[in-house]
Design an enzyme around this catalytic site. Sequence first.
Site, PDB file in Angstrom:
ATOM      1  N   ILE A  62       0.846  -1.191   0.000  1.00 53.90           N
ATOM      2  CA  ILE A  62       0.000   0.000   0.000  1.00 53.90           C
ATOM      3  C   ILE A  62       0.885   1.246   0.000  1.00 53.90           C
ATOM      4  CG2 ILE A  62      -1.940   1.186   1.113  1.00 53.90           C
ATOM      5  CD1 ILE A  62      -2.661  -1.437   2.497  1.00 53.90           C
ATOM      6  N   PRO A  63       1.506   1.542  -1.145  1.00 54.60           N
ATOM      7  CA  PRO A  63       2.362   2.734  -1.197  1.00 54.60           C
ATOM      8  C   PRO A  63       1.545   4.016  -1.055  1.00 54.60           C
ATOM      9  CG  PRO A  63       2.239   1.677  -3.353  1.00 54.60           C
ATOM     10  CD  PRO A  63       1.504   0.807  -2.398  1.00 54.60           C
ATOM     11  N   HIS A  64       2.129   4.965  -0.334  1.00 60.49           N
ATOM     12  CA  HIS A  64       1.492   6.256  -0.110  1.00 60.49           C
ATOM     13  C   HIS A  64       2.587   7.267   0.182  1.00 60.49           C
ATOM     14  CE1 HIS A  64       1.895   4.032   3.643  1.00 60.49           C
ATOM     15  NE2 HIS A  64       2.034   5.192   4.240  1.00 60.49           N
ATOM     16  N   GLY A  65       2.226   8.518   0.246  1.00 58.86           N
ATOM     17  CA  GLY A  65       3.217   9.579   0.448  1.00 58.86           C
ATOM     18  C   GLY A  65       3.674   9.690   1.890  1.00 58.86           C
TER      19      GLY A  65
END
Length: 145
Positions: A62-65
């Site tokens: 779950i890539p996110h900033g």
Amino acid sequence: MIQTVLPIDNILLNVEAKTKEEAIRLAGSVLVKNGYVKGNYIEKMIEREESLTTYMGNFIAIPHGTEESKQEVISSGISILQVPNGVDFGNGNIVKVIFGIAGKDNEHLDLLSQIAILCSEEENVHKLVAATSKQQLISLFSEVD
């Protein structure tokens, strides 16, 4: 809930990614293209991954900033990449479904909770990987509501 923020355009099926960075950039580019985030958000997703992996187990990432990337978010959104052949997220952790997330005002926490519920069962992850249409993939989430 997730269906309302998951337009068909936010899903990519049968993606080939050689590296986790390539996969994260692709997940981020969907968010940029569809107006959820500014272009710099992708770099913040890469930065986050370098400091702390977004691999969650069960073939999910779950890539996110980063925390500083909040000003890059225009509105909450999610992208889904189905990577049937998998991509290595480090230490031999193979990811087959990538959820790119951008959250405004903590709205993304509901999204994360739905993803966690669905993906906590490996059988559901296999269904996501095996989905042959975007609609089929979206309908798996309606079973969680």
